[in-house]
Design an enzyme around this catalytic site. Structure first.
Site, PDB file in Angstrom:
ATOM      1  N   LYS A 168       0.903  -1.184   0.047  1.00  0.00           N
ATOM      2  CA  LYS A 168       0.025  -0.122   0.055  1.00  0.00           C
ATOM      3  C   LYS A 168       0.764   1.227   0.056  1.00  0.00           C
ATOM      4  O   LYS A 168       0.333   2.448  -0.500  1.00  0.00           O
ATOM      5  CB  LYS A 168      -0.986  -0.038   0.930  1.00  0.00           C
ATOM      6  CG  LYS A 168      -1.794  -1.241   1.356  1.00  0.00           C
ATOM      7  CD  LYS A 168      -2.712  -1.336   0.441  1.00  0.00           C
ATOM      8  CE  LYS A 168      -4.125  -2.158   0.813  1.00  0.00           C
ATOM      9  NZ  LYS A 168      -3.734  -3.528   1.060  1.00  0.00           N
ATOM     10  N   ASP A 169       2.129   1.172   0.474  1.00  0.00           N
ATOM     11  CA  ASP A 169       2.896   2.300   0.765  1.00  0.00           C
ATOM     12  C   ASP A 169       3.150   3.074  -0.759  1.00  0.00           C
ATOM     13  O   ASP A 169       3.596   3.991  -0.753  1.00  0.00           O
ATOM     14  CB  ASP A 169       4.193   1.944   1.220  1.00  0.00           C
ATOM     15  CG  ASP A 169       4.016   1.843   2.778  1.00  0.00           C
ATOM     16  OD1 ASP A 169       3.429   2.401   3.410  1.00  0.00           O
ATOM     17  OD2 ASP A 169       4.628   1.007   3.182  1.00  0.00           O
TER      18      ASP A 169
END
Ligand SMILES: *Cc1c(COP(=O)(O)O)cnc(C)c1O
Length: 499
Positions: A139-140
């Site tokens: 997700k980063d």
């Protein structure tokens, strides 16, 4: 020319019943999957999240990179490649202005110089590590970009926003990391009580910032996601607090994820060789980005949608019938989802981009718990997609086997992907000799229990999570009650003009 050379043919995307933009430099406009919301540019898509008609924004037309365009991407650094791929989506907007610098900055803090390195597991199976960002999950890769784009657009407009998001674990921490201490943003993250891993919870609750609110909600991930949708559908609240989304209903979340599919395919010989991907899936956001990569012209052989026991997607791709079952807790909690929001984006294309038809099917899912697509739509979905559901026992066995054969430790989500890839290969779903890239979506140290069950020891926690347990937690527990949640957010948001 596109898709005509031997050894280089993207599978036809026959359901893309609209004309691609002729040139990548033209700016893309965005339309809603329900067909009844204003067409927007990227800045407004970013701030809006869910469309006002309840739909999701998608490009009105895909830009298309030629084989030569793709070949010219081979020597770019990761942030340069990201800028090249995202440019046509953002041309002429504040997001596009200075985009290359935003991307340099976003990936500067990643711990691997390759950003998304490939590790070979066997002759034609690869692992792409997507856990080198601040919260150790993929997700980063998008949220570090999203936080910075929000900042730019809000500053340019002199506005503030209230972000609300639902998380099954990893989105929440990555969003909080991306938004903490940003002056123009208040962020409220809802997570299902007792259904995220201890590390995931601590990553959200140990951030001590005035603009960050972690809310533990009574229910499952779907309860949290429904609550976020209800907040967005409360148009008065939505306008007063300038609500915005960071979960993958926000299209801008999906664009940076396209980049690593290009990166891996280029490393393995694209555009002169086709590549398959196995994608551990929950909300269908990551694998939709792979679909977008194919729509942009990347020669993708096949996308293997890998699910855990929450197998609604696998059942859909097998049967053309989407039917809700209860959510089960598994060893891969970030995929414990029944209704995958982003599936609506694919469904819209399968339905010939007919918003009313798309809306009707999704209403069927909400009210009857089921809908079925036509045989033709089902066949079209099978041109690119394949799917497998993997049990917890098979997940643990795969972690153990990969470790035994290669010494590589993988987390349970990644193991679901590898197991699905192995099965798809065995079934003949992948063309002979085509390499398959399995996405490693989280670091094994985020899920020590499952990993130690498989290999008898816990993975070494990287510095970023080693001392979380010593920090103080900040969280609010709320019931699954719309009024209570809405009132809490209204009372704690600093938007529009509270101090
Ligand atoms: C979010 C997540 C997934 C699922 O990705 P979707 O985009 O929701 O399909 C898989 N693995 C991990 C570790 C995640 O955090």
């Amino acid at each position: 020319m596109f898709g005509t050379g031997a050894g280089c043919c993207n599978p036809a995307l026959p359901w893309l019943g609209f004309r691609p933009l002729a040139r990548a430099e033209q700016s893309v406009r965005y339309i809603s999957t329900r067909g009844d919301a204003p067409e927007l540019g990227l800045d407004d898509v970013l701030l809006t999240g869910l469309a006002r008609d309840g739909g999701l924004y998608v490009p009105a037309a895909w830009p298309r990179f030629s084989t030569d365009d793709i070949r010219a991407m081979r020597d770019l650094s990761y942030p340069e490649l990201a800028a090249r791929i995202m440019a046509p989506f953002a041309a002429g907007t504040t997001c596009g202005d200075g985009l290359a610098g935003v991307l340099e900055d976003a990936y500067a803090g990643f711990t691997d110089p390759q950003v998304a390195p490939l590790v070979q597991l066997d002759g034609n199976t690869w692992l792409m590590e997507l856990f080198h960002g601040p919260t150790l999950a993929f997700k980063d890769y998008a949220l570090q970009v999203l936080g910075r784009l929000f900042d730019r657009v809000l500053r340019a407009r002199g506005e503030r926003i209230t972000i609300v998001g639902a998380t099954s674990g990893d989105t929440g921490s990555a969003a909080i990391e991306a938004c903490r201490d940003r002056e123009a943003i208040d962020i409220f993250i809802l997570f299902p009580r007792g259904r995220v891993s201890p590390v995931q919870q601590l990553q959200m609750t140990t951030v001590d910032a005035v603009n960050v609110h972690a809310i533990s909600l009574d229910g499952t991930f779907d309860t949290c996601q429904d609550m976020v949708k209800a907040l967005f559908n409360d148009l008065a609240l939505r306008d007063r607090l300038h609500l915005s989304a960071v979960n993958s209903i926000n299209l801008v979340r999906l664009l940076p994820q396209i980049v690593y599919y290009f990166r891996a395919a280029l490393a393995l010989g694209a555009p002169d060789r086709r590549v398959a991907f196995a994608v551990p899936s929950g909300n269908f956001g990551n694998v939709y980005s792979a679909y977008a990569a194919a729509a942009l012209g990347l020669p993708v052989d096949r996308l293997v949608v890998a699910t855990n026991a929450n197998d609604i997607l696998a059942r859909f791709f097998a049967s053309g019938r989407m039917q809700i079952a209860g959510v089960q807790s598994t060893l891969s909690p970030s995929m414990d989802i029944q209704v995958s929001s982003n599936f609506e984006r694919l469904l819209f294309d399968l339905a010939g981009r007919n918003g009313a038809r798309t809306g009707a099917m999704l209403t069927g899912l909400r009210t009857e718990g089921v809908f079925e697509v036509t045989g033709d739509m089902h066949r079209q979905s099978a041109v690119l997609f394949d799917a497998e559901a993997v049990t917890d026992d098979d997940t643990v066995a795969r972690i153990a086997r990969v470790h035994r054969e290669t010494s590589v430790l993988i987390d349970p989500h990644s193991a679901v992907g590898v197991e699905a890839a192995v099965r798809a290969r065995r079934r003949g779903a992948l063309a002979d000799g085509v390499p398959v890239v399995c996405l490693a979506t989280a670091h094994p140290a985020k899920f020590p229990d499952a990993v130690s069950r498989a290999v008898g020891h816990v993975p070494e926690p990287p510095g970023r999570i080693a001392r979380l347990g010593e920090l103080e937690e900040h969280l609010t527990m709320l019931p699954d009650d719309y009024r209570t949640v809405a009132d809490f957010i209204a009372a704690h948001s600093r938007t529009p003009d509270r101090p």
